[in-house]
Design a protein around this motif. Structure first.
Motif, PDB file in Angstrom:
ATOM      1  N   ASP A 226      -3.754 -11.595   1.433  1.00  0.00           N
ATOM      2  CA  ASP A 226      -2.627 -11.997   0.584  1.00  0.00           C
ATOM      3  C   ASP A 226      -1.458 -11.040   0.754  1.00  0.00           C
ATOM      4  O   ASP A 226      -0.293 -11.465   0.813  1.00  0.00           O
TER       5      ASP A 226
ATOM      6  N   LEU B 264       0.275 -11.810   4.130  1.00  0.00           N
ATOM      7  CA  LEU B 264       0.982 -13.081   4.138  1.00  0.00           C
ATOM      8  C   LEU B 264       2.212 -13.068   3.236  1.00  0.00           C
ATOM      9  O   LEU B 264       3.192 -13.765   3.506  1.00  0.00           O
ATOM     10  N   ASN B 265       2.173 -12.268   2.179  1.00  0.00           N
ATOM     11  CA  ASN B 265       3.276 -12.252   1.215  1.00  0.00           C
ATOM     12  C   ASN B 265       4.328 -11.197   1.509  1.00  0.00           C
ATOM     13  O   ASN B 265       5.480 -11.345   1.099  1.00  0.00           O
TER      14      ASN B 265
ATOM     15  N   SER C 193       8.102 -12.093   8.648  1.00  0.00           N
ATOM     16  CA  SER C 193       7.900 -13.246   9.520  1.00  0.00           C
ATOM     17  C   SER C 193       6.439 -13.659   9.487  1.00  0.00           C
ATOM     18  O   SER C 193       5.540 -12.838   9.224  1.00  0.00           O
ATOM     19  N   ALA C 194       6.209 -14.931   9.777  1.00  0.00           N
ATOM     20  CA  ALA C 194       4.836 -15.429   9.785  1.00  0.00           C
ATOM     21  C   ALA C 194       4.032 -14.782  10.902  1.00  0.00           C
ATOM     22  O   ALA C 194       2.844 -14.495  10.742  1.00  0.00           O
TER      23      ALA C 194
ATOM     24  N   ALA D  19       2.985 -11.414   9.847  1.00  0.00           N
ATOM     25  CA  ALA D  19       2.041 -11.549   8.741  1.00  0.00           C
ATOM     26  C   ALA D  19       0.639 -11.872   9.253  1.00  0.00           C
ATOM     27  O   ALA D  19      -0.349 -11.262   8.827  1.00  0.00           O
TER      28      ALA D  19
ATOM     29  N   SER E  97      -3.608 -20.879   2.263  1.00  0.00           N
ATOM     30  CA  SER E  97      -2.557 -19.857   2.176  1.00  0.00           C
ATOM     31  C   SER E  97      -1.953 -19.574   3.554  1.00  0.00           C
ATOM     32  O   SER E  97      -0.749 -19.303   3.661  1.00  0.00           O
ATOM     33  N   ILE E  98      -2.762 -19.642   4.601  1.00  0.00           N
ATOM     34  CA  ILE E  98      -2.245 -19.448   5.960  1.00  0.00           C
ATOM     35  C   ILE E  98      -1.345 -20.617   6.345  1.00  0.00           C
ATOM     36  O   ILE E  98      -0.247 -20.427   6.890  1.00  0.00           O
TER      37      ILE E  98
ATOM     38  N   GLU F 113       0.315 -22.554   4.339  1.00  0.00           N
ATOM     39  CA  GLU F 113       1.550 -22.452   3.553  1.00  0.00           C
ATOM     40  C   GLU F 113       2.517 -21.440   4.165  1.00  0.00           C
ATOM     41  O   GLU F 113       3.732 -21.660   4.176  1.00  0.00           O
ATOM     42  N   ARG F 114       1.980 -20.341   4.699  1.00  0.00           N
ATOM     43  CA  ARG F 114       2.866 -19.341   5.335  1.00  0.00           C
ATOM     44  C   ARG F 114       3.484 -19.906   6.602  1.00  0.00           C
ATOM     45  O   ARG F 114       4.644 -19.626   6.909  1.00  0.00           O
TER      46      ARG F 114
ATOM     47  N   GLN G 160       6.330 -22.157   5.683  1.00  0.00           N
ATOM     48  CA  GLN G 160       7.524 -21.356   5.421  1.00  0.00           C
ATOM     49  C   GLN G 160       8.214 -20.988   6.726  1.00  0.00           C
ATOM     50  O   GLN G 160       9.448 -20.941   6.807  1.00  0.00           O
ATOM     51  N   ALA G 161       7.410 -20.721   7.773  1.00  0.00           N
ATOM     52  CA  ALA G 161       7.980 -20.380   9.075  1.00  0.00           C
ATOM     53  C   ALA G 161       8.746 -21.562   9.666  1.00  0.00           C
ATOM     54  O   ALA G 161       9.781 -21.373  10.320  1.00  0.00           O
TER      55      ALA G 161
END
Length: 201
Positions: free
Chosen positions: A72, A75-76, A80-81, A84, A135-136, A138-139, A142-143
């Motif tokens: 977490d 990733l947070n 950048s993804a 992360a 969660s991965i 979702e990241r 975002q990218a």
């Protein structure tokens, strides 16, 4: 006249229980194992934690808020993804191969198979792993939104790929594959991200 039971540190007892479950898994850990590791009678364990299952769930929460919080954080916190995910994988290897701790990920190794009596625990941990996969993904979404990845990127497949690698690192570490070999897989893993980022067609 019997003496008073000696006091014990509940937090310390929980940490010891975490390590026993981490090493042996939920179903293979007996109450006698916990009594030996915690140094207190089973009646006091039940009084302090309620049941073996309740103790296990609390131990998982301790793991996820401590050692297991690395994913977490990566990733947070990373801008950048790509950084992360690379950080997440690298820190996974560092944790999973620590010489003074059980090898691998507690959530991955504690209960992949259980008897029907413990199916609730198996499913509970499976949901934890599915949550990590989400969660991965979702990241990666975002990218795409930020332009780091092109809009047509199959973020679900890419996210599934990295979740598979993350959980696979745990299995490999558990099987005794050394830190240097596991770290050497990360540049290969990141080549999938680089390929997706270059595919602007």
């Amino acid at each position: 006249m019997a003496g008073r039971p000696r006091e014990f540190d509940r937090d310390q007892a929980l940490r010891k229980a975490r390590d026993v479950f981490w090493q042996r898994g939920f179903e293979s850990t007996s109450m006698s194992d916990l009594v030996e590791a915690l140094g207190i009678a089973s009646a006091r364990i039940y009084a302090a934690f309620g049941s073996k299952e309740a103790l296990f769930r609390e131990a998982i929460e301790l793991y996820e808020s401590g050692d297991g919080a690395f994913a977490d954080a990566a990733l947070n916190e990373e801008p950048s993804a790509r950084t992360a995910i690379a950080r997440m994988l690298g820190e996974a290897v560092e944790l999973y191969t620590q010489p003074d701790r059980p090898q691998g990920c507690m959530v991955v190794s504690s209960a992949t198979n259980c008897s029907l009596d413990n199916d609730g625990i198996r499913e509970w941990l499976a949901e934890h792993r599915r949550s990590r996969t989400r969660s991965i993904i979702e990241r990666l979404e975002q990218a795409v939104d930020s332009g780091e990845l092109p809009g047509h990127t199959d973020v679900r497949s890419l996210g599934d790929c990295y979740a598979t690698i993350l959980h696979g690192l745990s299995v490999q570490a558990r099987d005794g594959i050394g830190r240097s070999r596991l770290l050497a897989t990360i540049p290969l893993a990141m080549s999938a991200f680089d390929a997706a980022a270059r595919d602007r067609a």
